[in-house]
Design a protein around this motif. Structure first.
Motif, mmCIF file in Angstrom:
data_model
loop_
_atom_site.group_PDB
_atom_site.id
_atom_site.type_symbol
_atom_site.label_atom_id
_atom_site.label_comp_id
_atom_site.label_asym_id
_atom_site.label_seq_id
_atom_site.Cartn_x
_atom_site.Cartn_y
_atom_site.Cartn_z
ATOM 1 N N GLY A 242 -21.963 -8.720 44.918
ATOM 2 C CA GLY A 242 -23.084 -9.171 46.495
ATOM 3 C C GLY A 242 -24.234 -8.952 46.437
ATOM 4 O O GLY A 242 -24.701 -9.787 47.701
ATOM 5 N N GLU A 243 -25.386 -9.052 45.619
ATOM 6 C CA GLU A 243 -26.374 -9.083 45.673
ATOM 7 C C GLU A 243 -27.472 -10.591 45.165
ATOM 8 O O GLU A 243 -26.895 -10.696 44.047
ATOM 9 N N ALA A 244 -28.343 -11.182 46.082
ATOM 10 C CA ALA A 244 -28.581 -12.395 45.208
ATOM 11 C C ALA A 244 -30.568 -11.257 44.038
ATOM 12 O O ALA A 244 -31.315 -10.617 45.013
ATOM 13 N N TRP A 245 -30.351 -11.533 43.241
ATOM 14 C CA TRP A 245 -31.453 -11.514 42.509
ATOM 15 C C TRP A 245 -32.310 -12.214 42.224
ATOM 16 O O TRP A 245 -31.971 -13.396 41.000
ATOM 17 N N LEU A 246 -33.641 -12.128 42.282
ATOM 18 C CA LEU A 246 -34.754 -13.437 41.635
ATOM 19 C C LEU A 246 -34.876 -13.970 40.449
ATOM 20 O O LEU A 246 -34.926 -12.475 39.351
ATOM 21 N N GLY A 247 -34.818 -14.928 40.595
ATOM 22 C CA GLY A 247 -35.632 -15.060 38.907
ATOM 23 C C GLY A 247 -36.440 -16.143 39.257
ATOM 24 O O GLY A 247 -37.582 -15.795 39.314
ATOM 25 N N CYS A 248 -36.643 -17.181 38.642
ATOM 26 C CA CYS A 248 -37.603 -18.352 38.926
ATOM 27 C C CYS A 248 -37.850 -18.778 40.001
ATOM 28 O O CYS A 248 -37.097 -19.245 41.131
ATOM 29 N N ALA A 249 -39.218 -18.327 40.771
ATOM 30 C CA ALA A 249 -39.318 -18.661 41.865
ATOM 31 C C ALA A 249 -41.037 -19.637 42.611
ATOM 32 O O ALA A 249 -41.942 -19.707 42.738
ATOM 33 N N PRO A 250 -40.905 -21.125 42.001
ATOM 34 C CA PRO A 250 -42.297 -21.896 41.985
ATOM 35 C C PRO A 250 -42.392 -22.239 42.994
ATOM 36 O O PRO A 250 -41.810 -22.370 43.458
ATOM 37 N N ARG A 251 -43.577 -22.864 43.316
ATOM 38 C CA ARG A 251 -44.024 -23.074 45.197
ATOM 39 C C ARG A 251 -43.383 -24.808 44.215
ATOM 40 O O ARG A 251 -43.037 -24.990 43.914
#
Length: 275
Positions: A242-251
């Motif tokens: 139930g939690e969001a985990w960061l993957g790719c996060a480009p501008r």
């Protein structure tokens, strides 16, 4: 040793329903790749068999997250006829504690819950969530923290980014409102102000009733050293427990350049709806 067997998705067995003099071990089968179990009034032992219905699946990692009020039992995993401790009753009470281990038999994983001795019948509940992950989701030999399974600190390359927008549980456009750090659990919490939700598996990113703004929390590793900064990003990643985990996060502007170039060459793995 006798066994009483039942098949379920998410289950809520109770130790109060068992015969006091019986030595039978209650057994339940969980057929989903993720789910939960709540064992009320733990008594004696409970055997939990994780058997996903997907015959072609090869889930090589199992992760267990005890509830914050977990008490009354310890969790073991069966392997080669031996029981190996996964979560002790003391560890289960720790917030955000997640235990992961390799599944030696991907099609069938057996957990053994051993009730702790108690003198009274006061209410105790040993409840936990579980997820079965494929080898593609795992990175490295240690799975002490859920973050180690999915979170990435390094920037994604173009191929990883293009795949991420196709396969991630969530894809949102937004900016960073705030970043807080949890040194005890080695996590960072990123509060995201959302401009557009392209996809989300569950309702992690929601509209605030008072302001009307969309926002949501994303977790990542503390060692990633995420800081609050300006600009608009495309946040992608997967959900666990139930939690969001960061993957790719480009501008976002960088993503647009990469995606449009790939689409012109016919190299985009999926169509993505741009603004």
């Amino acid at each position: 040793m006798e066994e009483n067997s039942r098949q379920h998705g998410n289950v809520i067995p109770s130790g109060l329903s068992w015969e006091p003099r019986s030595r039978a071990v209650e057994q339940v089968h969980l057929r989903c790749t993720e789910g939960s179990l709540e064992w009320m009034y733990p008594a004696r032992a409970l055997r939990v068999v994780l058997e996903p219905n997907l015959s072609s699946a090869r889930h090589t990692t199992v992760c267990i997250k005890p509830a914050s009020d977990f008490q009354g039992a310890s969790i073991y995993v069966e392997h080669a006829g031996q029981l190996h401790l996964v979560v002790s009753e003391a560890e289960g009470a720790r917030p955000h504690h997640v235990s992961c281990f390799s599944a030696h038999t991907p099609q069938r994983v057996a957990l053994f819950l051993q009730a702790s001795p108690q003198r009274d019948i006061s209410r105790r509940t040993a409840s936990f969530q579980y997820e079965l992950l494929s080898n593609q989701s795992a990175a490295g030999p240690e799975f002490k923290k859920m973050a180690l399974v999915e979170a990435m600190c390094r920037p994604c390359d173009n191929v990883e980014l293009l795949l991420a927008i196709c396969s991630s549980d969530f894809v949102v456009k937004g900016s960073i409102r705030n970043v807080s750090h949890d040194s005890e659990n080695h996590m960072s919490h990123v509060d995201v102000s959302v401009q557009k939700v392209y996809r989300q598996k569950n309702r992690i990113f929601q509209q605030d009733e008072a302001s009307g703004d969309w926002r949501g929390p994303i977790r990542t590793l503390l060692q990633c050293k995420v800081k609050k900064g300006g600009g608009v990003f495309l946040f992608t990643g997967n959900e666990h427990f139930g939690e969001a985990w960061l993957g790719c996060a480009p501008r976002f502007k960088d993503f647009l350049f990469i995606y449009r170039a790939a689409r012109e060459r016919g190299a985009n793995p999926c169509e993505f709806q741009l603004d």
